[in-house]
Design a protein around this motif. Structure first.
Motif, PDB file in Angstrom:
ATOM      1  N   ALA A 212      19.741  30.005  46.169  1.00 16.21           N
ATOM      2  CA  ALA A 212      19.448  30.281  47.578  1.00 16.21           C
ATOM      3  C   ALA A 212      20.563  31.006  48.536  1.00 16.21           C
ATOM      4  CB  ALA A 212      19.318  28.756  47.999  1.00 16.21           C
ATOM      5  N   THR A 213      21.678  31.104  47.632  1.00 18.91           N
ATOM      6  CA  THR A 213      22.537  32.027  48.652  1.00 18.91           C
ATOM      7  C   THR A 213      22.258  33.364  48.364  1.00 18.91           C
ATOM      8  OG1 THR A 213      24.037  32.327  46.280  1.00 18.91           O
ATOM      9  CG2 THR A 213      24.309  30.318  47.674  1.00 18.91           C
ATOM     10  N   ARG A 214      21.084  33.784  47.688  1.00 20.70           N
ATOM     11  CA  ARG A 214      20.970  35.272  47.408  1.00 20.70           C
ATOM     12  C   ARG A 214      21.812  36.147  46.747  1.00 20.70           C
ATOM     13  NH1 ARG A 214      16.136  35.928  50.485  1.00 20.70           N
ATOM     14  NH2 ARG A 214      15.881  34.687  52.095  1.00 20.70           N
ATOM     15  N   VAL A 215      22.604  35.532  45.924  1.00 28.81           N
ATOM     16  CA  VAL A 215      23.571  36.048  45.055  1.00 28.81           C
ATOM     17  C   VAL A 215      23.307  35.852  43.557  1.00 28.81           C
ATOM     18  CG1 VAL A 215      26.149  36.284  44.445  1.00 28.81           C
ATOM     19  CG2 VAL A 215      25.570  36.142  46.704  1.00 28.81           C
ATOM     20  N   PRO A 216      23.367  37.157  42.802  1.00 31.63           N
ATOM     21  CA  PRO A 216      23.073  36.446  41.339  1.00 31.63           C
ATOM     22  C   PRO A 216      23.750  35.440  40.743  1.00 31.63           C
ATOM     23  CG  PRO A 216      23.411  39.035  42.053  1.00 31.63           C
ATOM     24  CD  PRO A 216      23.825  38.350  42.861  1.00 31.63           C
ATOM     25  N   VAL A 217      23.073  34.982  39.717  1.00 28.62           N
ATOM     26  CA  VAL A 217      23.578  34.008  39.018  1.00 28.62           C
ATOM     27  C   VAL A 217      23.387  34.149  37.652  1.00 28.62           C
ATOM     28  CG1 VAL A 217      23.732  31.312  38.957  1.00 28.62           C
ATOM     29  CG2 VAL A 217      22.810  32.215  41.106  1.00 28.62           C
ATOM     30  N   PHE A 218      24.628  34.197  36.847  1.00 26.48           N
ATOM     31  CA  PHE A 218      24.575  34.217  35.476  1.00 26.48           C
ATOM     32  C   PHE A 218      23.648  33.082  34.965  1.00 26.48           C
ATOM     33  CE2 PHE A 218      28.470  36.673  35.866  1.00 26.48           C
ATOM     34  CZ  PHE A 218      27.865  38.160  35.331  1.00 26.48           C
TER      35      PHE A 218
ATOM     36  N   ASN B   5      22.090  17.995  36.341  1.00 30.56           N
ATOM     37  CA  ASN B   5      22.789  18.581  37.555  1.00 30.56           C
ATOM     38  C   ASN B   5      22.810  20.252  37.603  1.00 30.56           C
ATOM     39  OD1 ASN B   5      22.958  16.177  38.937  1.00 30.56           O
ATOM     40  ND2 ASN B   5      25.162  16.071  38.629  1.00 30.56           N
ATOM     41  N   PRO B   6      23.082  20.650  36.201  1.00 26.79           N
ATOM     42  CA  PRO B   6      23.197  22.208  36.513  1.00 26.79           C
ATOM     43  C   PRO B   6      21.899  23.073  36.630  1.00 26.79           C
ATOM     44  CG  PRO B   6      24.203  21.490  34.643  1.00 26.79           C
ATOM     45  CD  PRO B   6      23.534  20.184  35.018  1.00 26.79           C
ATOM     46  N   ASP B   7      20.852  22.360  36.358  1.00 21.93           N
ATOM     47  CA  ASP B   7      19.455  23.044  36.720  1.00 21.93           C
ATOM     48  C   ASP B   7      19.345  23.026  37.981  1.00 21.93           C
ATOM     49  OD1 ASP B   7      18.872  23.716  34.082  1.00 21.93           O
ATOM     50  OD2 ASP B   7      18.123  21.572  33.794  1.00 21.93           O
ATOM     51  N   ILE B   8      19.615  21.894  38.919  1.00 22.51           N
ATOM     52  CA  ILE B   8      19.706  21.506  40.321  1.00 22.51           C
ATOM     53  C   ILE B   8      20.503  22.530  41.068  1.00 22.51           C
ATOM     54  CG2 ILE B   8      19.793  19.995  42.179  1.00 22.51           C
ATOM     55  CD1 ILE B   8      19.203  17.699  40.135  1.00 22.51           C
ATOM     56  N   VAL B   9      21.693  22.545  40.329  1.00 22.07           N
ATOM     57  CA  VAL B   9      22.685  23.569  41.167  1.00 22.07           C
ATOM     58  C   VAL B   9      22.555  25.019  40.946  1.00 22.07           C
ATOM     59  CG1 VAL B   9      25.058  24.414  40.832  1.00 22.07           C
ATOM     60  CG2 VAL B   9      24.630  21.865  40.883  1.00 22.07           C
ATOM     61  N   PHE B  10      21.747  25.381  39.937  1.00 24.95           N
ATOM     62  CA  PHE B  10      21.246  26.687  39.849  1.00 24.95           C
ATOM     63  C   PHE B  10      20.334  27.232  40.879  1.00 24.95           C
ATOM     64  CE2 PHE B  10      18.922  30.099  37.627  1.00 24.95           C
ATOM     65  CZ  PHE B  10      19.630  30.841  36.948  1.00 24.95           C
ATOM     66  N   GLU B  11      19.472  26.464  41.146  1.00 27.35           N
ATOM     67  CA  GLU B  11      18.492  26.442  42.179  1.00 27.35           C
ATOM     68  C   GLU B  11      19.178  26.659  43.735  1.00 27.35           C
ATOM     69  OE1 GLU B  11      15.443  27.417  41.937  1.00 27.35           O
ATOM     70  OE2 GLU B  11      15.782  27.267  39.639  1.00 27.35           O
ATOM     71  N   LEU B  12      20.383  25.863  43.707  1.00 29.25           N
ATOM     72  CA  LEU B  12      21.091  25.853  44.860  1.00 29.25           C
ATOM     73  C   LEU B  12      22.037  27.512  45.102  1.00 29.25           C
ATOM     74  CD1 LEU B  12      22.806  22.354  45.135  1.00 29.25           C
ATOM     75  CD2 LEU B  12      21.002  23.234  46.527  1.00 29.25           C
ATOM     76  N   LEU B  13      22.352  27.690  43.945  1.00 28.10           N
ATOM     77  CA  LEU B  13      22.967  28.930  43.977  1.00 28.10           C
ATOM     78  C   LEU B  13      22.199  30.081  44.360  1.00 28.10           C
ATOM     79  CD1 LEU B  13      25.494  28.402  41.000  1.00 28.10           C
ATOM     80  CD2 LEU B  13      26.173  28.427  43.509  1.00 28.10           C
TER      81      LEU B  13
ATOM     82  N   ARG C 243      30.359  43.789  43.864  1.00 25.18           N
ATOM     83  CA  ARG C 243      29.479  43.149  43.211  1.00 25.18           C
ATOM     84  C   ARG C 243      29.942  41.833  42.839  1.00 25.18           C
ATOM     85  NH1 ARG C 243      24.866  44.938  40.198  1.00 25.18           N
ATOM     86  NH2 ARG C 243      25.551  47.098  40.566  1.00 25.18           N
ATOM     87  N   VAL C 244      29.089  40.609  42.874  1.00 29.47           N
ATOM     88  CA  VAL C 244      29.469  39.443  42.835  1.00 29.47           C
ATOM     89  C   VAL C 244      28.470  38.453  42.108  1.00 29.47           C
ATOM     90  CG1 VAL C 244      28.778  38.587  45.063  1.00 29.47           C
ATOM     91  CG2 VAL C 244      30.608  37.351  43.930  1.00 29.47           C
ATOM     92  N   SER C 245      28.775  37.593  41.350  1.00 30.36           N
ATOM     93  CA  SER C 245      27.998  36.894  40.676  1.00 30.36           C
ATOM     94  C   SER C 245      28.539  35.293  40.280  1.00 30.36           C
ATOM     95  CB  SER C 245      27.535  37.187  39.232  1.00 30.36           C
ATOM     96  OG  SER C 245      26.900  38.341  39.271  1.00 30.36           O
ATOM     97  N   TRP C 246      27.782  34.636  40.667  1.00 32.13           N
ATOM     98  CA  TRP C 246      28.102  32.846  40.331  1.00 32.13           C
ATOM     99  C   TRP C 246      27.743  32.594  38.707  1.00 32.13           C
ATOM    100  CZ3 TRP C 246      30.055  29.935  44.140  1.00 32.13           C
ATOM    101  CH2 TRP C 246      29.540  30.202  45.497  1.00 32.13           C
ATOM    102  N   VAL C 247      28.860  31.748  38.390  1.00 27.55           N
ATOM    103  CA  VAL C 247      28.656  31.316  36.906  1.00 27.55           C
ATOM    104  C   VAL C 247      28.868  29.793  36.988  1.00 27.55           C
ATOM    105  CG1 VAL C 247      30.954  31.717  36.335  1.00 27.55           C
ATOM    106  CG2 VAL C 247      29.330  31.356  34.443  1.00 27.55           C
ATOM    107  N   ILE C 248      27.828  29.082  36.550  1.00 28.10           N
ATOM    108  CA  ILE C 248      27.983  27.675  36.301  1.00 28.10           C
ATOM    109  C   ILE C 248      28.969  27.243  35.136  1.00 28.10           C
ATOM    110  CG2 ILE C 248      27.029  25.380  35.913  1.00 28.10           C
ATOM    111  CD1 ILE C 248      24.559  26.469  37.400  1.00 28.10           C
ATOM    112  N   ASN C 249      30.137  26.496  35.433  1.00 28.54           N
ATOM    113  CA  ASN C 249      31.106  26.490  34.444  1.00 28.54           C
ATOM    114  C   ASN C 249      31.513  24.720  34.372  1.00 28.54           C
ATOM    115  OD1 ASN C 249      33.067  27.083  32.406  1.00 28.54           O
ATOM    116  ND2 ASN C 249      34.615  26.965  33.782  1.00 28.54           N
ATOM    117  N   GLY C 250      31.823  24.391  33.270  1.00 29.54           N
ATOM    118  CA  GLY C 250      32.124  22.865  33.112  1.00 29.54           C
ATOM    119  C   GLY C 250      31.140  21.841  33.311  1.00 29.54           C
TER     120      GLY C 250
END
Length: 210
Positions: free
Chosen positions: A155-161, A145-153, A131-138
């Protein structure tokens, strides 16, 4: 016992800072016994622990040769939650370890290049059936940018915190004192982000098989 691996092949993603802050938060929020296993040769978590005058969480040096033995011993000793702080390298033992985790967290800075560099870790975790999840850090507190990157993540079809951890001075000052942000600056925005991220992690762990 629940095992959380914080891993990314991309260096500088903030794995250690997340690991020790989440481990401390877990220990503070009612977990009976929490351990942080430092598997990075740099030993940053161990150095942080050497500055502390508090016994929780337990921080210990790990070894790639006996990581599974270490986990077994911690479970026998009654630990509830164990965090593994991994090195940013491509090693067979790291791939094998990912399959033993209840949750693999992949931290990434809010940059498409950082995401690209961390994708190999995602592939390893998926191949291991973890089970894997992304987390935007730093993230910068003033950047969009974090909002834009959140959408990119997504798109990987993997959960993002949902919690985005920002780059804040409280993280630096607390680490230099051997403390977590919740210990050094409990009313800070940094502490609030760690607390919210731990709630998400805890909920994700609750959904894993016992």
């Amino acid at each position: 016992m629940k095992t959380v691996i914080v891993s990314s092949r991309k260096g500088g993603a903030g794995k250690t800072t997340l690991s020790l802050n989440l481990a401390t938060e877990a220990a503070q929020q009612g977990k009976r016994k929490v351990a942080l296993v430092d598997l990075d040769p740099q030993g940053s978590s161990l150095f942080w622990a050497s500055l502390r005058d508090r016994g929780h969480p337990t921080v210990l040096k790990g070894n790639s040769v006996d990581v599974f033995l270490t986990l077994g011993e911690l479970e026998d000793e009654g630990y509830d939650t164990v965090f593994l702080d991994m090195p940013p390298t491509d090693k067979k033992w790291i791939r094998e370890s990912l399959g033993q985790a209840d949750l693999v967290m992949i931290p990434t800075k809010p940059s498409p290049l950082d995401i690209h560099s961390a994708t190999s870790t995602l592939e390893w975790a998926q191949e291991a059936g973890a089970r894997v999840s992304w987390v935007i850090n730093g993230a910068s507190p003033i950047s969009k940018n974090p909002d834009i990157v959140f959408e990119l993540l997504k798109a990987t079809r993997v959960p993002v915190f949902k919690t985005i951890v920002h780059e804040r001075s409280d993280f630096v000052t607390s680490l230099s004192r051997g403390l977590s942000v919740s210990e050094a600056a409990p009313s800070s925005k940094a502490a609030a982000e760690v607390a919210e991220l731990w709630r998400e992690v805890k909920n994700a762990l609750a959904r894993t098989a016992a």
